[in-house]
Motif scaffolding. Structure first.
Motif, short mmCIF file in Angstrom:
data_model
loop_
_atom_site.label_atom_id
_atom_site.label_comp_id
_atom_site.label_asym_id
_atom_site.label_seq_id
_atom_site.Cartn_x
_atom_site.Cartn_y
_atom_site.Cartn_z
N ARG A 95 0.74 -1.34 -0.17
CA ARG A 95 0.13 0.02 0.01
C ARG A 95 0.98 1.26 0.08
NH1 ARG A 95 -4.32 -2.67 -1.40
NH2 ARG A 95 -5.17 -3.74 0.04
N THR A 128 5.09 -0.29 8.73
CA THR A 128 3.49 -0.74 9.03
C THR A 128 2.56 0.07 8.00
OG1 THR A 128 3.46 0.97 10.68
CG2 THR A 128 3.95 -1.28 11.35
N ASN A 129 2.77 1.63 8.09
CA ASN A 129 1.94 2.24 7.22
C ASN A 129 1.74 2.10 5.66
OD1 ASN A 129 4.33 3.56 7.50
ND2 ASN A 129 3.27 5.44 6.79
N TRP A 173 0.90 -1.13 4.99
CA TRP A 173 -0.11 -2.36 4.91
C TRP A 173 -1.51 -2.15 4.78
CZ3 TRP A 173 1.64 -7.17 4.28
CH2 TRP A 173 3.09 -7.39 4.25
N PHE A 174 -2.12 -0.96 5.16
CA PHE A 174 -3.28 -0.44 5.20
C PHE A 174 -3.89 0.30 3.92
CE2 PHE A 174 -1.54 -0.90 9.50
CZ PHE A 174 -2.04 -2.14 9.98
N GLN A 175 -5.14 0.29 3.57
CA GLN A 175 -5.58 0.76 2.29
C GLN A 175 -6.39 1.99 3.07
OE1 GLN A 175 -8.13 -1.45 -0.10
NE2 GLN A 175 -8.31 0.23 -1.49
N ASN A 176 -6.06 3.18 2.43
CA ASN A 176 -6.36 4.56 2.79
C ASN A 176 -7.18 4.99 1.50
OD1 ASN A 176 -5.95 4.86 5.51
ND2 ASN A 176 -3.76 4.97 4.89
#
Length: 146
Positions: free
Chosen positions: A92, A116-117, A119-122
């Protein structure tokens, strides 16, 4: 917001390593948290300055115990791209990886850190953390590593 006495006591210690790196230790249960805040040299900086920066991170890690949970965060001034690299880099990120981004990914692999940031969809407008003057381009250059 005012903090109560219990919250104020949770800051175990802190130490400025340089003008680019500071480390703090939060007393927590079951494990303490070590937080290293960084501001990486820009891509225009000499390689010597970047290597010195990574040495400063190692020095900051030396202030923490091996069983502490370490959070390394800040402005890394790199692009890590959007291609997953095992458990170190998620899919991501945005755009392509640059040379300094490859250096950060390599460091994460050697030191067992995850960006870590990535890995998350925004929502697309929440993915970038930097906007060029005149709003000509946007990039994700701030990361949280654990």
């Amino acid at each position: 917001m005012l903090f109560d006495v219990t919250t104020a006591k949770s800051l175990g210690s802190w130490c400025p390593i340089s003008d680019r790196v500071v480390v703090g230790k939060l007393v927590a249960k079951p494990l303490n948290l070590g937080i290293i805040q960084v501001y990486t040299p820009t891509s225009d900086s000499e390689d010597v300055e970047v290597e010195k920066f990574y040495e400063e991170i190692e020095k900051a890690k030396g202030y923490l115990k091996s069983q502490d949970i370490i959070i390394l965060m800040g402005d890394f001034n790199v692009k890590v791209g959007a291609e997953r690299v095992k458990d170190f880099l998620g899919p991501r990120g945005i755009r392509t990886v640059n040379e300094r981004g490859s250096r950060l990914i390599e460091w994460c692999q050697v030191n067992d850190f995850t960006i870590t940031n990535t890995w998350f969809q925004n929502h697309p407008r929440r993915q970038w953390t930097w906007k060029s003057p005149g709003d000509r381009s946007r990039n994700k250059i701030d990361y949280i590593l654990i």
